[in-house]
Design an enzyme around this catalytic site. Structure first.
Site, PDB file in Angstrom:
ATOM      1  N   ASP A 138      49.138  48.480  32.777  1.00 14.58           N
ATOM      2  CA  ASP A 138      50.335  47.966  32.766  1.00 14.58           C
ATOM      3  C   ASP A 138      50.010  46.574  32.881  1.00 14.58           C
ATOM      4  O   ASP A 138      50.189  45.773  33.888  1.00 14.58           O
ATOM      5  CB  ASP A 138      51.278  48.390  34.070  1.00 14.58           C
ATOM      6  CG  ASP A 138      51.923  49.980  34.062  1.00 14.58           C
ATOM      7  OD1 ASP A 138      51.685  50.488  32.888  1.00 14.58           O
ATOM      8  OD2 ASP A 138      52.362  50.354  34.895  1.00 14.58           O
ATOM      9  N   ASP A 160      49.182  60.105  32.731  1.00 11.19           N
ATOM     10  CA  ASP A 160      49.215  58.919  33.285  1.00 11.19           C
ATOM     11  C   ASP A 160      49.628  59.010  35.081  1.00 11.19           C
ATOM     12  O   ASP A 160      49.430  60.235  35.576  1.00 11.19           O
ATOM     13  CB  ASP A 160      50.754  58.272  32.819  1.00 11.19           C
ATOM     14  CG  ASP A 160      51.123  56.944  33.318  1.00 11.19           C
ATOM     15  OD1 ASP A 160      50.239  55.856  33.935  1.00 11.19           O
ATOM     16  OD2 ASP A 160      51.916  56.097  32.878  1.00 11.19           O
ATOM     17  N   GLU A 174      45.718  58.098  39.107  1.00 10.20           N
ATOM     18  CA  GLU A 174      44.533  57.289  39.824  1.00 10.20           C
ATOM     19  C   GLU A 174      44.046  58.263  40.929  1.00 10.20           C
ATOM     20  O   GLU A 174      42.816  57.921  41.629  1.00 10.20           O
ATOM     21  CB  GLU A 174      44.953  55.822  40.327  1.00 10.20           C
ATOM     22  CG  GLU A 174      45.304  55.052  39.349  1.00 10.20           C
ATOM     23  CD  GLU A 174      46.570  55.144  38.367  1.00 10.20           C
ATOM     24  OE1 GLU A 174      46.375  55.012  36.989  1.00 10.20           O
ATOM     25  OE2 GLU A 174      47.283  55.900  38.785  1.00 10.20           O
TER      26      GLU A 174
END
Length: 854
Positions: A527, A449, A452
């Site tokens: 999310d 997670d 990015e």
């Protein structure tokens, strides 16, 4: 995941909102789909460069593999890689640099059957599938099929253009062309939009907590799209990791433009002519999803976060006590010591190894999160060994870049993080080896997670663009590596798990990725929000990801941010039954989101939905195996199976699981009727067997427990009795629903579901074939391919029949005994007929067999 943290959730949530707003205002981190921005906006602010169209090129040279053009503006190479794939590459430099890609797994030596006709003003390149015409001055490229029908062409007025380090390409866009793909993107499935309004998209991986259907970009960048017109399909893949933009008729309805702020222009034209063939060729280029472990296709339960250990055990025990099937429990960041990757908080989890072993005994696999932000802390192994190996991202002055992520939010001894340089091969090996400590205590899979990469700084929310990455021996800055950082992290994880457990299938889930990332990880679109719009958006987003080469996808069921109503959770769960990755997830501070959290009525409905998932697991596993071989997704849009059907082209509120099972989930609050479009052909209601002629829209009454499902005439749907987890599947009957047709067949694949032995031939594949003629139905099962044999079990065939047959014969000529339903349940073999359903039962001998119904 998340900017919301346990003990300071409200303040961080507020700060997060300010960062999000700032990013929207500045446009640095996010671009909205509307209003449209032309591709020329890809130029970096302040460069001052003017746009210049690529003018004339010299008469090319053909070296037997590539057409080479040159001019003072640069060099152009056009290379046929196969009959269906042609590569177009341009650089403004005097020569091409290294031929390197993080997406493409191999560059073929060229198409030997290609022929070239060079004239003074144009050149024609021909393959058995394509005819490529290159106009020399001004340079324009047009693609046609072998019959000469135009597929794609540069816009006559603009073509290719350059400004400083930026480039753009303008393609003709016809009104009857449908455009799909672009990976993880919001909006409608057909990117022509409503009334050909078109979409403008940016490729720049962004942490976009609580995004909505207008937010762009979000977490992943897949610069690939597919165009379908009149049943013919082609694709274009722009292999460029810099920030790029795609405008699908938004600036001008007759133009599709794309470009990037840096790097060479490098795109691949991919002919089908069928949509599924485009995906086969594209994934042959960029790789395919590896066959996942079967347990990962079961039901996954997650939240931010399950802690302490007693809470994890309580959740597991409740699933088993209530007999609600589940396979996987997930641990979010709170299992760690002060949010440091590869650690445990031993106050909350005193004995992780024993806990995980006990969960395993109950049939649960445990997956834990690992983010790419080890803390700056001497004595902490990942930091010490990473520093010793020189494995972290650097600032331009050579110092190690530090930034705040989760360890900066720790209650005790907070501090900044460093970031592995996954573009350095040695760093990937080092990071992959760190997973040993987690595997040694029994962790079954890894969740990557915040990759990015997300950094808690505003307004960009990521690393400074000037930090330096190794880039596999050719150093560059973050502008080039940003979009591929998450893909490389998941690659490091996948490769590490493979090394550490050489004969086990790794399971990795990632939030950020790039084209080719399907080789390493499943993907979920981050999310999302608990509202009905997000549920509807989830369907088109997941379908778009499948069209873009990512078959193993699924959204957070119920919505991650905020709390769903009981009805919304139930409807999302029903849709999630058919997403390849089925996981419930919830943010910190929201109400519980387990199947039993919404009252007894909802619990019963949710339980039945999850049971349906497990009943259909043989079919789901079968189509996922096919996806691993072909690249064609298991969850697929209607146009993929019916490309000539204009009515199916824009449908994105229903979909297919495989080629034959049509699902029309209820996606709106309080609905009592559901309109369902049935494509051409014969369809049967899955629940009743009722027959429908396709090519029309029907209306069905629905209640809260309704999941509208239809099966195509001639389908074989492979099922099993309900199990509580995939570990209970061996020895359970194989149940095959044979949907009537004059003549049809299907294949069915099985293996041990866990190891890589299938690559050595240890699998079982059989063909199921049916014929109907003169009042007789014959179902034949072929002799098996492969050496794998499942545990001893029954084989049960079911088919809808208008009347009761008078006999059922098997392959040796003997008759199956006619029994009532109760007796058949206890018998070794026989047949029964009740309520229009014929059920036949025999031992599954894993040999050639047949059933003749008279």
């Amino acid at each position: 995941m998340h900017y919301c943290q346990s003990r300071v959730a409200p303040s961080i949530r507020k700060r997060r909102g300010k960062q999000f707003l700032a990013a929207l205002i500045t446009g640095l981190g996010l671009l909205f789909i509307t209003p449209a921005l032309p591709v020329r906006a890809a130029e970096e602010p302040g460069s001052g460069s003017e746009w210049h169209s690529l003018g004339g090129m010299s008469v090319p040279e053909w070296n037997g593999r590539t057409l080479l053009f040159s001019s003072p503006q640069g060099m152009l190479a056009i290379t046929p890689l196969s009959p269906e794939v042609v590569r177009v590459r341009f650089t403004t430099a005097k020569s091409f640099g290294r031929d390197h890609s993080y997406a493409v797994i191999s560059h073929e030596p060229g198409e030997p059957s290609a022929k070239v006709e060079i004239n003074s003003d144009s050149t024609v390149l021909s393959t058995p599938s394509l005819r490529v015409t290159i106009q020399h001055n001004p340079l324009r490229i047009a693609f046609a099929n072998a019959a000469g029908e135009s597929l794609d062409a540069d816009d006559a007025g603009r073509g290719m253009a350059f400004a400083g380090t930026s480039f753009s390409v303008a393609k003709r866009l016809r009104n009857d062309e449908h455009v799909y793909g672009f990976g993880e993107k919001n909006g409608r499935l057909d990117k022509r939009g409503w009334q050909l309004g078109g979409y403008n998209y940016t490729m720049w991986n962004s942490d976009t907590y609580q995004y909505d259907s207008s937010t762009d970009p979000i977490y992943a960048s897949i610069p690939f799209y597919m165009v379908v017109r009149g049943g013919q399909a082609h694709g274009i893949f722009l292999d460029n990791t810099w920030r790029s933009t795609f405008d699908v008729g938004r600036e001008r309805p007759d133009l599709l433009t794309f470009g990037a702020v840096g790097g060479d222009l490098d795109y691949y034209f991919i002919n089908g002519p069928q949509p599924k063939q485009v995906l086969e060729h594209y994934t042959a280029l960029t790789g395919r999803m590896p066959l996942p472990p079967r347990w990962a296709l079961g039901y996954n339960q997650c939240r931010y976060s399950y802690f302490p250990e007693a809470r994890v055990r309580q959740v597991a025990d409740t699933f088993r006590e209530k007999k609600i099937p589940a396979d996987v429990l997930w641990l979010d960041v709170h299992f760690q010591d002060s949010y440091k990757p590869f650690t445990w908080d031993h106050k909350l989890f005193p004995d992780p190894k024993k806990m995980i072993a006990d969960l395993s005994a109950e049939g649960f696999h445990t997956v834990c999160i690992v983010d790419a932000h080890p803390k700056v802390e001497k004595g902490y192994e990942p930091y010490d060994t990473g520093m010793a190996g020189n494995f972290f991202v650097k600032r331009p002055d050579g110092s190690v870049y530090e930034g705040p992520v989760w360890p900066a939010q720790a209650k005790n001894n907070p501090g900044p993080s460093v970031f592995p340089d996954f573009s350095l091969p040695a760093a990937r090996v080092w990071w992959g080896n760190l997973y040993k400590s987690l595997l040694d205590v029994g962790i079954a899979g890894i969740w990557n997670d915040m990759n990015e990469p997300s950094v808690f700084v505003g307004p960009t929310g990521t690393m400074p663009l000037d930090v330096v990455h190794d880039n596999e021996g050719q150093p560059t800055d973050h502008r080039e590596i940003h979009n591929v950082y998450g893909q490389l992290m998941s690659r490091s994880t996948f490769d590490g798990l493979t090394r550490l457990r050489p004969n086990e299938r790794p399971f990795v889930l990632t939030r950020a990725t790039y084209a080719g990332g399907q080789r390493y990880a499943a993907v979920w679109p981050g999310d999302n929000t608990a509202d009905w719009t997000a549920l509807r958006q989830a369907v088109s987003t997941l379908l778009g990801m499948g069209v873009s080469g990512f078959p193993f996808v699924g959204s957070d069921i119920g919505g991650y941010a905020h709390a769903p109503s009981a009805e919304l959770f139930t409807r999302w769960l029903q849709m999630g039954v058919f997403s390849p990755f089925m996981r419930v997830h919830a943010e910190f501070g929201t109400p519980d989101k387990e199947p039993w959290s919404f009252g007894k009525q909802q619990e019963a409905i949710s339980k039945r939905a999850i049971e349906l998932r497990y009943e259909l697991l043989p079919t789901i596993y079968n189509v996922m195996q096919q996806a691993s071989e072909t690249g064609v997704p298991a969850m697929r849009p209607l146009f993929m199976e019916f490309p000539k059907d204009e009515a199916a082209a824009a449908i994105d509120d229903q979909f297919l699981m495989g080629s034959d099972l049509l699902v029309a989930p209820v996606l709106r609050e309080g609905e009592s009727e559901r309109a369902v479009y049935l494509p051409p052909g014969v369809w049967h209601d899955y629940w009743t067997g009722r027959r429908y002629e396709g090519g029309t829209t029907i209306s069905l009454p629905v209640t809260l427990d309704s999941i509208p499902m239809f099966v195509r005439g001639g389908a074989f749907i492979f099922r099993q009795p309900v199990v509580q987890n995939t570990g209970e599947m061996p020895g359970k009957p194989l149940m095959v629903l044979v949907v009537p047709a004059d003549d049809s067949e299907a294949s069915f694949y099985e293996d041990d579901g866990a190891s890589l032995d299938y690559r050595k031939g240890q699998f079982l594949k059989r063909r199921f074939h049916q014929t109907h003629s003169e009042g007789k139905v014959v179902v034949e099962i072929s002799a098996p391919e492969g050496t794998y044999r499942p545990a001893t079990r029954d084989l049960i065939l079911e088919m809808w029949a208008e009347r009761e047959p008078h006999s059922v014969l098997v392959h040796d000529g003997s008759s199956l005994p006619h029994l009532d339903a109760a007796a058949l349940g206890a018998a070794r073999r026989g047949w029964t007929y009740a309520g229009g359903l014929l059920t036949m039962k025999d031992n599954d001998e894993f040999e050639a067999a047949s059933f003749t119904v008279q």
